[in-house]
Every structure is written in structure tokens, then in C-alpha cells.
Scaffold this active site. Structure first.
Site, short mmCIF file in Angstrom:
data_model
loop_
_atom_site.label_atom_id
_atom_site.label_comp_id
_atom_site.label_asym_id
_atom_site.label_seq_id
_atom_site.Cartn_x
_atom_site.Cartn_y
_atom_site.Cartn_z
N LYS A 98 48.99 50.28 32.02
CA LYS A 98 47.77 50.21 31.21
C LYS A 98 47.66 51.41 30.26
O LYS A 98 47.14 51.28 29.15
CB LYS A 98 46.54 50.11 32.12
CG LYS A 98 46.45 48.72 32.77
CD LYS A 98 45.46 48.67 33.91
CE LYS A 98 45.34 47.27 34.48
NZ LYS A 98 44.56 47.25 35.74
N ILE A 121 36.56 43.87 30.26
CA ILE A 121 35.89 44.91 29.46
C ILE A 121 36.56 45.01 28.08
O ILE A 121 37.77 45.11 28.01
CB ILE A 121 36.00 46.29 30.16
CG1 ILE A 121 35.65 46.17 31.64
CG2 ILE A 121 35.14 47.30 29.47
CD1 ILE A 121 36.03 47.42 32.43
N GLU A 155 44.14 41.76 25.11
CA GLU A 155 42.93 42.48 25.55
C GLU A 155 42.79 42.46 27.08
O GLU A 155 42.41 43.45 27.70
CB GLU A 155 41.69 41.85 24.91
CG GLU A 155 40.35 42.43 25.35
CD GLU A 155 40.10 43.85 24.87
OE1 GLU A 155 40.02 44.08 23.67
OE2 GLU A 155 40.01 44.75 25.74
N VAL A 213 44.06 33.45 37.27
CA VAL A 213 43.64 33.67 35.88
C VAL A 213 43.81 32.39 35.06
O VAL A 213 42.91 32.00 34.31
CB VAL A 213 44.43 34.85 35.26
CG1 VAL A 213 44.08 35.00 33.79
CG2 VAL A 213 44.13 36.15 36.01
N PHE A 243 49.03 28.29 36.69
CA PHE A 243 47.69 27.81 37.01
C PHE A 243 47.19 28.47 38.30
O PHE A 243 46.65 27.84 39.18
CB PHE A 243 47.70 26.28 37.14
CG PHE A 243 46.35 25.66 36.84
CD1 PHE A 243 45.82 25.71 35.56
CD2 PHE A 243 45.62 25.02 37.83
CE1 PHE A 243 44.59 25.14 35.27
CE2 PHE A 243 44.38 24.45 37.56
CZ PHE A 243 43.86 24.50 36.28
N GLY A 298 40.45 40.55 49.32
CA GLY A 298 41.24 40.00 48.21
C GLY A 298 41.38 40.95 47.03
O GLY A 298 41.87 40.58 45.97
N GLY A 346 39.89 40.19 38.14
CA GLY A 346 39.16 39.04 38.66
C GLY A 346 39.34 37.83 37.77
O GLY A 346 39.61 37.96 36.57
#
Lengths: 374, 374
Positions: B186, B117, B110, B11, B8, B168, B282
Site C-alpha cells: 500500500k 476510503i 482506488e 469483493v 466471485f 474473519g 471488507g
């Protein structure tokens, strides 16, 4: 799945070309008056409608009629329809969706906005989670080619238009692209998916054909690039939309979209700005988007049930923006700044509504550009 | 659908926040050691695993362990899993997909590439119609923030890094972001969807932490902007990939991606270049992508069955590119151009393979950048 293609021009033949490479799609018939174009051509639309094996019809004819009648007839005969025809979709989308629903088939149109760019799917995906605040973009490749050519090579409008025509980016009658009808249609179609509402072409649409080399050079000196932008946003059950030139600072992504490329931005609370860039037109990109729709229908992929039942009313007093108006006479009004460059007067307005803007320019042939807020 | 969230933090709480606004998703439990964080928290994973109502688990813990064990246990207990954890996915994706398939559930990710995105979905959509030629992009927001800050404000690397940390965007130990591990993960994940193959981190990865203000200013004078790029391509059953600084001309879209934004490009025959831009990380953007995966699983939306069975071998001799190597001593070799700027020597290579490049720089602390071909 067996399909039929209506029209075997650029896009229709592109769909055929890609479909041939795929296992799950078979083009059974092509509606085409010139029967010599392909061996599966027929000039009888009834032959396609009565063929029970054909589950889906791809409409690539363009124009309003008989495209409208052909699409309706296919849906009524329980065949799904995929179309890239902006004009007919922007005019009849509500009827097409209603008829498709009644007949338990699909009507899809990803290719009608942004060619091959998956921007309508992007709008739908964001919309299934949250409200969309705004969308805007370079929706037309021809106008972007002309503006980019004028900017980079410092050409006159007519010279750039002629180059676009020579390269096949602009038609002999370029009005749909440079007077904004094409972008208007794309704004209406995108709006339907973003806001579940069907709007009419009652919002301001300014041509871009009166921008001159002098304007481009003047804006360049100020650090701005002019792009032809369609956009829309809502507030309650009212909406604002426009099609017009916007000024972007030189380091904005939009300012760096070259040649005939498109870029579409969707803005929402959790995602901020998401942008989709690519070829907004052309044989294979548009055909690719059509094939994507066919595959989605086959796989029963739907991001949200499309319903465009919400009623929005256009308001010209919803938001305020800053504009620049170029004329060769001084306008009456309370401007923030007035620049003289050669014979041109550039009036920088304060934050004003669309109502105020329309009053300022009346029916006159001034150049009107918006100062982009992005 | 009832779901559980593991972790928690940023994200996890974002997923909870968005899920609360949706009708079809109910967060039943949150795995979290600090039980005071939320009333549905539990510190017993078994409680989640044994809850038959929970159909799906969202893994937001990060790190390799116990994330790996938790994901496997959920899949084995026939719960679908959605994760944004690049590290664990890049290492165990094949096992996760296999276990999900065996248990007839889904594993989706995803959010692990490009945050909110929809670029993995974009890759999958293009791939279901045709082969992907190449993908490349700015996959890491922290490194982009630093490079953009250095470029625009002409700061030293350390100054820009400190700003990123203060805002941050960068962690106290920024290694994953600026030494390329994050981008490497990635690239591995995107490769799996683009080429159906699971590769290892055996391709060149150059840190960006040795770029200096002097380098940035020198490249600026040449009309170039440096961006930290991950990319991959294949030829037959061989592949080439890299993570390194690339030089883009000032009017390339990549050069104008500011702050901590990402942009990912997919290149294919019919579509040409399609680009996806937005917030690559984010709280809410990443949570949005996780929710999109959950909604897709609910709606049984799948662009292609994910199988990563193809075997690709890394080759360092597949393609040739041009590079710039900066050192303070003259390198031996046959260069196209050698520039001296202050104490720095910039060696412009001819078209050379990755093998040749690695030989040239050996283990030394030279700055290595690729001349972007786009």
C-alpha cells in the site's frame, strides 16, 4: 483559464498566491476598492463582467450583499463562479444553481464547508452510489478551539474566547461561530449535496456560549468531551437537523479533534462511517479548496449533476435522542437520572423528540447537550 | 457500460451487488471456475476478452498470477481495468499504466489502498496543486484490530490474533497483515500517486508480531499507544519509507482508531494535515471503491494523468528519527534513556538514521518502534 477574484482579503489573496504557482490559471483582475493592494485591482465590477477573456469569477467578499448580486451577474454573463461564502450560499444556493444551469456554466462551493477538507466532494461521491443515512461533524474551528482550550487547560469560556481572538481564530464579534449561525449554514449546504434538497434554518440551533468551566469539568469526570456538532438526516420526505453541543466518550475520534480542526462524518449503508479531517478554515486551506473547484471546472469533473429539487419538510418528531440539560433549578419531567454538582443540576433525559426537548427548555438559558450516538 | 468481474469471492460478489442497484453499469459476465455460483459465470477468460460489448474488467481474484496475465490481456484488448489487488499492483503498476496508455484505456485501483476510503483520490487531488510532503497511516485493519484488542482488553498477541481470525478479520496465515507485506504494497501504491515514482520494497519493514502484552502495558504507562504505520517521504530524487510500529500519544487521532478501521494522512504546504478515516477493507466498502472507479472512468474523471516516470532512490540516511528498542539484554550504544520493566529493557535512541537503526537491531528479534512525530 483566465479568472477574476472578488475581494483581496485573506482568502482572495490566498487564491491569488496558489494560482500564481499553476500553469493553467491566470488571475487577470481583482475586484478591490483599495486599488493599492495589487496592480491588477479594479473597483469597477463591470470591467470584470465585460471582459470576455475572464471565464470564471472567484467570490471572496463574504456577506450577503453585494455578494449575491455579483454572483448572479457573473452567472448571467456566462462566467462560472466559485465561492467560499457560506452565508450567501446557504441562502441562495437554489437560485445560483438554477442560474448557472440556464447559462450553461458552473457554480461550485467546496470551500464553503470544511475549508480545505474535501468533504463536500466526499458526500457527492458517496451519494452517486447510494443514499446517505446521516452526516454530522465539527464544522466550526473557532468553537472547537474554545471547547478544546476549556477542556485541556480548564479555562473559563471567556478566557478561551479571548485566546481564540488573540490568535485570530475568533472575530471581535464571535456570534456567527459560537451561536451556531455558521454551522447552520454549513449543515444547509451539506444537506443540499447529501439529499438533493434545499432546507431553511428552521431546525434547532443552540448556542454554545453558555457552557462553563464547571460543565466541562463535570462532563470530564463522567468521561465525556463536549463538541459543537451540526448534523442532519432524513426519513422519507422529512428531515431532522440540529446544531448543538454533543457529548462524546473520551476515545471517540471527535473527542480528540484539537484546536481549530474540523472533522466531518458521512454514514451510508455500504461504506459505514467515512470521516474527513483537516483545517476547516484559514487562508491557504480555503484557497486550496477554491483552486480545486476551478481545476474541476476546467477538467469538467462533476460527481453528480447538482440538483436540489427534492422538497423536504422539517419535523421535530422524527427521531428520539438522549439529552442532558443543566440548570440551577430542578426541572419538571420524567428523567432517567439527575446529578447535582455544585449549584448545577444535570438532568439526563430519556429518549425524547426534538419537540419534547424544546418544551423542556422553553426559552430559558439552560445548557443543552445531546448524548452522541456515534 | 457493460463489465465483467473476475472472481466471485467476497469483493467480486460485493461489486455485483452494488452494480445491480445502478442504472449505468451492467455486469455481463463473471469469470469463475465454480459455474454454480452465478448464472452469468464463465470459466473461459477468452469468452470475456472476445466479447466486444464488455468495455471494462474488474479484477477481484487476488494473488500475482494469473491476475497479472488477465489484467494485461484485458488492457491489450482495449478494455479498461479496475483492480483492488494490492500485491499485483505494487509489483506491476508501471506496466499496467503503460499498457493502458498505449491502448487508450484506463487502469484504476482506488480500492487497493484503504478499502472504501477515498484516500488515493485525496492524494491525487492535493498533488495536482502542490507537492506532497509526506503521507502516513494505519493502512491495515487486521493489525489494527490486534493492537487495539491488546490495548483495550490487555490480551496477549496470540489471543487477539485468534479473536481476529474468529471474526474473519485475519486469515489463517496472517503473515501478509502482521509482517507488513500488505502495508508495504500500500505504501508503494500510494507513493506512485503522491510522487509519480515507482519504488520497490527495499525500505525497512518490521514485523509487529513480536509485540507483547508487557510491551503494550509498558507503553500505556508512558501515555503511548502503538499503531502499525506505513509512511513515505522524499527529498530531491531520494526517498525514505518504512513499515513499523509507531508510538502515538493517547490523544492523537491515530491512537483512537479502533477495531479494524484505517486512517491515512496526507501532509502538504497549503493544506497542512488532511486525514481520511473509514473501513479499510471488507466486502461492501471495497466494492464501493471499485464502483467509484468505474463511474469515474465512465465520466472521464481523472485528477491528474497518472504517470510514474520519476526515478527515486531509496536512502537510509535521509532523515533522523527517535526509536524505542526492547530487548532482554542491554544494547551497546549511546541512548537517550534506558528503562527496565520486568525482564524487558527499553532503549530510547537519540535522533538516528535508518542506517543506524538497522545496525543497532541487526537481524535480532528485538521489538522496534518509532516515536511518532505527528
Amino acid at each position: 483559464m483566465k479568472i477574476a477574484i472578488l475581494g483581496f482579503g485573506t482568502v482572495g489573496s490566498g487564491v491569488y498566491e496558489i494560482a500564481r504557482t499553476l500553469k493553467n490559471i491566470e488571475v487577470k483582475k481583482v475586484f478591490e476598492k483599495d486599488l493599492s493592494k495589487i496592480d491588477i485591482a479594479t473597483d469597477s465590477y463591470d470591467e470584470i463582467i465585460n471582459d470576455k477573456e475572464i471565464e470564471l469569477v472567484v467570490e471572496c467578499m463574504g456577506g450577503l450583499h453585494p455578494a449575491y448580486e455579483f454572483i448572479m451577474k457573473a452567472l448571467q454573463n456566462k462566467k462560472s463562479v466559485v465561492s467560499a461564502n457560506k452565508a450567501v450560499i446557504a441562502k441562495y444556493l437554489d437560485e445560483f444553481l438554477k442560474t448557472a444551469k440556464e447559462n450553461n456554466v458552473e457554480f461550485r462551493f467546496e470551500a464553503s464547508v470544511g475549508g480545505g477538507i474535501p468533504c463536500l466532494a466526499g458526500i457527492q461521491k458517496i451519494h452517486r452510489i447510494e443514499n446517505i443515512d446521516k452526516f454530522y461533524g465539527i464544522f466550526n474551528g473557532t468553537s472547537n478551539f474554545i471547547l478544546d482550550n476549556m477542556y485541556r487547560f480548564e479555562n473559563e469560556f471567556v478566557t478561551s474566547l479571548k485566546t481564540a481572538q488573540k490568535l485570530g481564530y475568533a472575530e471581535l464579534d464571535p456570534s456567527a461561530d459560537i451561536d451556531g449561525y455558521d454551522v447552520t449554514n454549513k449543515v444547509i449546504i451539506s444537506f443540499a449535496l447529501a439529499y438533493d434538497g434545499f432546507i431553511k434554518n428552521e431546525f434547532p440551533c443552540f448556542t454554545m456560549r453558555n457552557i462553563t468551566k464547571e460543565d466541562i469539568l463535570y462532563f470530564k469526570k463522567q468521561g465525556f468531551v463536549a463538541k459543537y456538532i451540526g448534523e442532519a438526516t432524513t426519513k422519507g420526505n422529512k428531515y431532522e437537523a440540529s446544531v448543538m453541543l454533543n457529548l462524546f466518550p473520551i476515545n471517540a475520534l471527535e473527542a480528540n479533534v484539537l484546536s481549530n480542526y474540523n472533522i466531518v462524518t458521512v454514514q451510508s449503508h455500504t461504506m459505514g462511517e467515512v470521516k474527513f479531517y483537516g483545517q476547516g478554515a484559514g487562508k491557504l486551506p480555503t484557497a486550496n479548496a477554491i483552486i480545486q473547484d476551478i481545476l474541476d471546472i476546467q477538467a469538467k469533473i462533476s460527481f453528480n449533476p447538482i440538483s436540489i429539487e427534492k422538497k423536504y419538510t422539517y419535523s421535530s418528531n422524527l427521531f428520539k435522542h438522549k439529552y442532558v440539560i443543566r440548570s440551577n433549578e430542578e426541572l419538571k419531567g420524567n428523567f432517567e437520572k439527575l446529578d447535582k454538582d455544585g449549584n448545577n443540576l444535570y438532568h439526563y433525559t430519556k429518549e425524547i423528540t426534538q419537540t419534547d426537548l424544546l418544551k423542556l427548555v422553553e426559552e430559558k438559558d439552560y445548557l443543552v447537550v445531546k448524548l452522541s450516538e456515534y
